[in-house]
Design a protein around this motif. Structure first.
Motif, PDB file in Angstrom:
ATOM      1  N   LYS A  27      -1.629   5.702  -8.989  1.00 48.13           N
ATOM      2  CA  LYS A  27      -0.711   5.911  -8.049  1.00 48.13           C
ATOM      3  C   LYS A  27       0.706   5.273  -8.593  1.00 48.13           C
ATOM      4  O   LYS A  27       1.726   5.897  -8.380  1.00 48.13           O
ATOM      5  CB  LYS A  27      -0.840   5.383  -6.459  1.00 48.13           C
ATOM      6  N   ASP A  60       0.845  -1.427  -4.697  1.00 50.58           N
ATOM      7  CA  ASP A  60      -0.434  -0.832  -4.600  1.00 50.58           C
ATOM      8  C   ASP A  60      -1.368  -1.128  -5.605  1.00 50.58           C
ATOM      9  O   ASP A  60      -0.915  -1.564  -6.694  1.00 50.58           O
ATOM     10  CB  ASP A  60      -0.199   0.869  -4.766  1.00 50.58           C
ATOM     11  N   ALA A  61      -2.681  -1.177  -5.015  1.00 52.96           N
ATOM     12  CA  ALA A  61      -3.776  -1.332  -6.027  1.00 52.96           C
ATOM     13  C   ALA A  61      -4.164  -0.499  -6.997  1.00 52.96           C
ATOM     14  O   ALA A  61      -5.057  -0.865  -8.069  1.00 52.96           O
ATOM     15  CB  ALA A  61      -4.988  -1.812  -5.272  1.00 52.96           C
ATOM     16  N   THR A  62      -3.776   0.843  -6.702  1.00 55.14           N
ATOM     17  CA  THR A  62      -4.337   1.618  -7.768  1.00 55.14           C
ATOM     18  C   THR A  62      -3.060   2.187  -8.665  1.00 55.14           C
ATOM     19  O   THR A  62      -2.197   2.664  -8.528  1.00 55.14           O
ATOM     20  CB  THR A  62      -4.408   2.928  -6.919  1.00 55.14           C
ATOM     21  N   THR A  79      -2.471  -7.086  -2.696  1.00 52.11           N
ATOM     22  CA  THR A  79      -1.503  -8.028  -1.880  1.00 52.11           C
ATOM     23  C   THR A  79      -1.964  -9.240  -1.930  1.00 52.11           C
ATOM     24  O   THR A  79      -1.279 -10.325  -1.902  1.00 52.11           O
ATOM     25  CB  THR A  79      -1.133  -7.274  -0.387  1.00 52.11           C
ATOM     26  N   GLU A  80      -3.367  -9.336  -1.731  1.00 47.65           N
ATOM     27  CA  GLU A  80      -3.894 -10.967  -1.336  1.00 47.65           C
ATOM     28  C   GLU A  80      -3.648 -11.788  -2.505  1.00 47.65           C
ATOM     29  O   GLU A  80      -3.701 -12.944  -2.554  1.00 47.65           O
ATOM     30  CB  GLU A  80      -5.494 -10.780  -1.217  1.00 47.65           C
ATOM     31  N   PHE A 122       5.388   6.182   0.011  1.00 50.17           N
ATOM     32  CA  PHE A 122       5.875   6.251   1.623  1.00 50.17           C
ATOM     33  C   PHE A 122       5.516   5.122   2.263  1.00 50.17           C
ATOM     34  O   PHE A 122       4.211   4.730   2.223  1.00 50.17           O
ATOM     35  CB  PHE A 122       5.482   7.478   2.108  1.00 50.17           C
ATOM     36  N   GLY A 173      -1.074  -4.137  -7.974  1.00 48.62           N
ATOM     37  CA  GLY A 173      -2.156  -5.252  -7.592  1.00 48.62           C
ATOM     38  C   GLY A 173      -2.432  -5.081  -6.257  1.00 48.62           C
ATOM     39  O   GLY A 173      -1.924  -4.366  -5.559  1.00 48.62           O
ATOM     40  N   GLY A 213       0.925  -1.153   0.143  1.00 44.71           N
ATOM     41  CA  GLY A 213       0.130   0.035  -0.134  1.00 44.71           C
ATOM     42  C   GLY A 213       0.887   1.363  -0.022  1.00 44.71           C
ATOM     43  O   GLY A 213       0.585   2.230   0.833  1.00 44.71           O
ATOM     44  N   THR A 214       1.843   1.146  -0.733  1.00 42.45           N
ATOM     45  CA  THR A 214       2.845   2.405  -1.077  1.00 42.45           C
ATOM     46  C   THR A 214       2.197   3.690  -1.329  1.00 42.45           C
ATOM     47  O   THR A 214       2.688   4.570  -0.988  1.00 42.45           O
ATOM     48  CB  THR A 214       4.169   2.093  -1.781  1.00 42.45           C
ATOM     49  N   ARG A 265       2.631   1.756   5.726  1.00 48.63           N
ATOM     50  CA  ARG A 265       2.125   2.948   6.610  1.00 48.63           C
ATOM     51  C   ARG A 265       0.817   3.280   6.229  1.00 48.63           C
ATOM     52  O   ARG A 265       0.485   3.402   4.990  1.00 48.63           O
ATOM     53  CB  ARG A 265       2.991   4.035   6.525  1.00 48.63           C
TER      54      ARG A 265
HETATM   55  N1  SAH Z   1       1.791   3.977   2.452  1.00 45.80           N
HETATM   56  C1  SAH Z   1       1.292   5.449   1.771  1.00 45.80           C
HETATM   57  C2  SAH Z   1      -0.238   5.404   1.216  1.00 45.80           C
HETATM   58  C3  SAH Z   1      -1.313   4.976   2.282  1.00 45.80           C
HETATM   59  S1  SAH Z   1      -2.930   5.105   1.532  1.00 45.80           S
HETATM   60  C4  SAH Z   1       1.347   6.677   2.678  1.00 45.80           C
HETATM   61  O1  SAH Z   1       1.659   6.179   4.117  1.00 45.80           O
HETATM   62  O2  SAH Z   1       1.230   7.660   2.493  1.00 45.80           O
HETATM   63  C5  SAH Z   1      -3.340   3.452   1.430  1.00 45.80           C
HETATM   64  C6  SAH Z   1      -2.901   2.806   0.136  1.00 45.80           C
HETATM   65  O3  SAH Z   1      -3.053   1.367   0.295  1.00 45.80           O
HETATM   66  C7  SAH Z   1      -3.522   3.270  -0.936  1.00 45.80           C
HETATM   67  O4  SAH Z   1      -2.890   3.690  -2.218  1.00 45.80           O
HETATM   68  C8  SAH Z   1      -4.366   1.844  -1.343  1.00 45.80           C
HETATM   69  O5  SAH Z   1      -4.553   1.658  -2.990  1.00 45.80           O
HETATM   70  C9  SAH Z   1      -3.609   0.715  -1.146  1.00 45.80           C
HETATM   71  N2  SAH Z   1      -4.077  -0.695  -0.548  1.00 45.80           N
HETATM   72  C10 SAH Z   1      -4.898  -0.852   0.513  1.00 45.80           C
HETATM   73  N3  SAH Z   1      -5.180  -2.173   0.434  1.00 45.80           N
HETATM   74  C11 SAH Z   1      -4.164  -2.685  -0.378  1.00 45.80           C
HETATM   75  C12 SAH Z   1      -4.120  -4.138  -0.809  1.00 45.80           C
HETATM   76  N4  SAH Z   1      -4.705  -5.064   0.003  1.00 45.80           N
HETATM   77  N5  SAH Z   1      -3.327  -4.341  -1.826  1.00 45.80           N
HETATM   78  C13 SAH Z   1      -2.688  -3.183  -2.269  1.00 45.80           C
HETATM   79  N6  SAH Z   1      -2.750  -2.021  -2.032  1.00 45.80           N
HETATM   80  C14 SAH Z   1      -3.640  -1.753  -1.015  1.00 45.80           C
END
Ligand code: SAH
Length: 230
Positions: free
Chosen positions: A98, A93-95, A121-122, A75, A119, A70-71, A140
């Motif tokens: 981003k 990250d899933a998005t 994580t699961e 960060f 993608g 979930g980067t 984070r």
């Molecule tokens: N770590 C960053 C972003 C936090 S926002 C920071 O601290 O600023 C949370 C992020 O996690 C989002 O971009 C979301 O797309 C990603 N996310 C949440 N669950 C996820 C999963 N299961 N697999 C991949 N990404 C995930």
């Protein structure tokens, strides 16, 4: 003799990272921290606070591969990759938008040891390329600790560590990980308290260690860890 990861804090390069990040952020709204005054303590210093934990957890120095789940806007991935040039750092990250933005930041700043995968994580944790491949998994602001454990532990080698950034109010969240710690063979090993400047205050990084192989049933299907935490 295994070579320990070297820690190299280059403030000029970290400031450049922040500037490039803020330019991307103004287009994409990756975070609410839109000014240098917010982004420096809130994102950059908060990410590299982790480096202080290297003395408390000597195992961290042996890290070769780090995964940041979930980067988001990068960060703690990007500041850590800059400061830990010997470690291969991968962000997931899933998005996609981003991931695209963070890819541009990596190229513009020049961070050769950082890369990304798009993608959930699961799903990724069941592919041979990623499962049980990492010494360290960071996260984070992604999910509660019990959910994070199910996301993170399958990516770790046995003996690897998870490091989760949290506020200091974690007692309840930590207590709720009792079952996840057992089912995933990843006991809590401690937390690292740190302070950011001024009103930013105290925060903590929570550590768990993987002590045995993970059953192939984990992580459960996409969405299940979050809706039905272990
Ligand atoms: N770590 C960053 C972003 C936090 S926002 C920071 O601290 O600023 C949370 C992020 O996690 C989002 O971009 C979301 O797309 C990603 N996310 C949440 N669950 C996820 C999963 N299961 N697999 C991949 N990404 C995930």
């Amino acid at each position: 003799m295994v070579k320990n990861a070297s820690v190299h804090i280059d403030e000029v390069k970290l400031r450049q990272l922040m500037d490039v990040f803020l330019t991307e952020n103004s287009k994409l709204n990756l975070t609410a921290m839109r000014t240098p005054e917010l982004c420096w303590p809130g994102n950059i210093l908060d990410s590299i606070a982790f480096l202080q934990a290297f003395e408390t957890y000597p195992d961290l120095k042996k890290t070769k591969k780090l995964l940041d789940i979930g980067t988001g806007g990068g960060f703690p991935l990007l500041p850590l990759a800059l400061c830990l040039p010997d470690i291969q750092c991968i962000g997931v990250d899933a998005t996609q938008k981003k991931i695209d933005a963070v890819s541009r930041i990596i190229v513009t700043v020049g961070i050769p040891n950082a890369s990304l995968v798009s993608g959930r994580t699961e799903s990724l944790a069941h592919s041979a390329e990623y499962r049980a491949q990492f010494d360290l998994v960071t996260a984070r602001a992604v999910a509660p600790l019990s959910v994070l454990l199910e996301y993170a532990v399958p990516f770790l080698k046995v003996g690897g560590l998870c490091a989760f950034w949290k506020s200091t109010k974690i007692a309840q969240e930590l207590a709720a990980t009792a079952d996840a710690q057992k089912m995933l063979s990843a006991p809590y090993v401690g937390n690292f308290l740190y302070a950011l400047p001024d009103q930013w205050g105290e925060r903590t990084i929570v550590f768990f260690k993987k002590t045995a192989e993970t059953s192939s049933e984990y992580p459960r299907n996409v969405g299940v860890p979050k809706t039905k935490p272990l």
